[in-house]
Design an enzyme around this catalytic site. Structure first.
Site, PDB file in Angstrom:
ATOM      1  N   GLU A 202      45.997  76.283  18.225  1.00 15.42           N
ATOM      2  CA  GLU A 202      47.255  75.539  18.052  1.00 15.42           C
ATOM      3  C   GLU A 202      48.474  76.444  18.191  1.00 15.42           C
ATOM      4  O   GLU A 202      49.579  76.062  17.809  1.00 15.42           O
ATOM      5  CB  GLU A 202      47.267  74.821  16.695  1.00 15.42           C
ATOM      6  CG  GLU A 202      46.155  73.789  16.580  1.00 15.42           C
ATOM      7  CD  GLU A 202      46.283  72.907  15.337  1.00 15.42           C
ATOM      8  OE1 GLU A 202      47.149  73.172  14.483  1.00 15.42           O
ATOM      9  OE2 GLU A 202      45.509  71.944  15.241  1.00 15.42           O
ATOM     10  N   LYS A 334      46.605  60.614  11.554  1.00 18.69           N
ATOM     11  CA  LYS A 334      46.235  60.954  12.929  1.00 18.69           C
ATOM     12  C   LYS A 334      45.765  59.671  13.595  1.00 18.69           C
ATOM     13  O   LYS A 334      44.736  59.103  13.195  1.00 18.69           O
ATOM     14  CB  LYS A 334      45.092  61.963  12.932  1.00 18.69           C
ATOM     15  CG  LYS A 334      45.458  63.359  12.405  1.00 18.69           C
ATOM     16  CD  LYS A 334      44.185  64.171  12.161  1.00 18.69           C
ATOM     17  CE  LYS A 334      44.465  65.649  12.005  1.00 18.69           C
ATOM     18  NZ  LYS A 334      43.276  66.384  11.496  1.00 18.69           N
ATOM     19  N   SER A 364      43.969  69.548  17.188  1.00 15.71           N
ATOM     20  CA  SER A 364      43.939  70.887  17.774  1.00 15.71           C
ATOM     21  C   SER A 364      43.812  70.817  19.302  1.00 15.71           C
ATOM     22  O   SER A 364      44.265  71.711  20.003  1.00 15.71           O
ATOM     23  CB  SER A 364      42.814  71.716  17.170  1.00 15.71           C
ATOM     24  OG  SER A 364      41.601  71.011  17.202  1.00 15.71           O
TER      25      SER A 364
END
Ligand code: PGA
Ligand code: ZN
Length: 423
Positions: A202, A334, A364
């Site tokens: 990331e 998410k 990620s």
């Protein structure tokens, strides 16, 4: 109304195949949605449909694309794109499983996001404003990774994310500037110590440390070197991602070469919370340890944010249960954990009703898609987590919020701290 949906294979930030859906409406408006991909996933997340086999490491998505082409596109044709819930209910019903295992959460999330983008375009509004639906919203506070460990760095550290929160920034632009200084300071500190080894998945500095504490000490030093007071202008936020190394009440810390039980793990983290200026901890204990989470939250909950990510997988029912049981006091949002925009929105709304903090988050494995920057603003999540301050799949999202901040009219709500307090 939806006229057509085109699915194509594109590539994510780890160079892996992923799903892009492109929706065209009868009025000519179009929207694109892209599925991100996690590396430290919760077991109850929507399933990513991958082909398996040897080609491309088994990660190709041709079945997910075929599902969009052969089943989803015909089923959604003619539906009003402004009715996101109806679109998403159709996707859920068509898949027919509890975790989107048949069509794939990667197929459903790409289509769901594409419809949302197309609807906003058709309405002539920026996505964040369309998502706000006329409700007052605010610019989110960013939590930004400085060192990336765990599953994002070959398990070089047990802890996954060492992040900073510029908690006193008056604007998103100022928060980014403070973080940029700290990120740079951390890089030069690593270089001086002969520990600079590039970046993790990331964009955080690769964590070439000998212990988790050494990473925390380096983070404090980087904040000071950048000219800030740790715990004042910049505080620490951690994603322990404990489900990656904890199971059945046993926590195996590879860096320390020891195994802790649930209470031992909690005490280990509580000592950090006393020694370091930590304002937020994500997944401090594993997803199968709700009692441990409740004990941890009870001991720190009034002075610290405790976030459920793998534990709650952006699921409204799980959020409500966690609120009743006091397992955590905040939830990561998410969209691809849920598999549709409406389900993620429902989880966010349930969290707010419970008085939980909400943090819209990237994965990620990401792409140039900036939808989550808009969702964080439009759903008034208060916080945004995108990874580090490098690599354009990350920077695209931070930069998008800068543009949105410019569109905010005077008098609208500005950035807040992790407890939702205004400045
Ligand atoms: P993932 O992890 O996207 O690799 O699953 C991100 C997180 O744990 O927050
Ligand atoms: Zn996490």
């Amino acid at each position: 109304t939806i006229r057509s949906i085109h699915a194509r294979r594109i590539w994510d930030s780890r160079g892996r195949p992923t799903v892009e859906a492109e929706v065209t409406l009868a009025d000519g408006a179009t929207g694109r949605g892209i599925a991100p991909a996690g590396a430290s996933r919760g077991t109850r997340e929507a399933i990513e449909l991958r082909d398996g086999g040897d080609r491309l490491g088994g990660l190709d998505v041709s079945q997910a694309l075929a599902g969009i082409r052969d089943e989803i596109a015909p089923a959604l044709r003619g539906i009003d794109a402004l009715k996101q819930e109806e679109v998403d209910e159709r996707l859920i019903g068509l898949d027919g499983t509890v975790n989107k295992a048949r069509l794939g959460g990667n197929a459903t999330v790409a289509v769901s996001l594409a419809v949302l983008h197309a609807a906003a375009a058709s309405s002539g509004m920026p996505l964040w404003r369309y998502c706000a639906g006329g409700q007052p919203v605010s610019i989110p506070l960013p939590e930004i990774q400085i060192f990336g460990g765990g599953a994002h760095a070959g398990r070089r550290t047990d802890v996954q994310d060492f992040m900073v929160v510029a908690q006193r920034a008056q604007s998103f632009a100022e928060a980014l500037e403070i973080t940029a200084e700290i990120y740079r300071a951390a890089g030069s500190l690593m270089a001086e110590r002969g520990r600079l080894q590039g970046v993790a998945d990331e964009g955080g500095w690769w964590p070439a440390f000998d212990s988790n504490e050494e990473a925390l000490d380096a983070l404090v030093s980087a904040i000071e070197r950048a000219g800030y007071t740790p715990g004042h202008e910049a505080a620490i936020s951690l994603d322990i991602a404990a489900s990656e190394f904890g199971r059945n009440g046993r926590y195996r810390l590879a860096m320390e070469d020891r195994e802790l039980d649930s209470d031992g793990m909690a005490e280990y983290l509580l000592r950090w919370c006393e020694r370091y200026p930590i304002v937020s901890v994500e997944d401090p204990l594993a997803e199968d340890d709700p009692d441990g989470l409740a004990r941890f939250t009870a001991s720190v909950g009034d002075r610290m944010q405790v976030i459920g990510d793998d534990f709650l997988v952006t699921n409204a029912n799980l959020v409500e249960r966690a609120a009743a049981n006091g397992n955590v006091n905040a939830v990561l949002i998410k969209v691809n954990q849920a598999g549709t925009v409406s389900e993620a929105k429902a989880a966010c709304a349930a969290a707010k009703r419970a008085g939980f903090g909400t943090i819209v988050s990237a994965r990620s494995g990401e792409t140039e898609d900036v939808a989550i920057a808009h969702l964080a603003v439009g759903w008034d999540s208060g916080q945004l987590k995108v990874g580090s301050f490098a690599r354009s799949e990350r920077m695209a999202k931070w930069n998008e919020v800068l543009r949105i901040e410019e569109q905010f009219e005077a008098g609208s709500v500005g950035i807040r701290d992790v407890f939702g307090r205004g400045k």
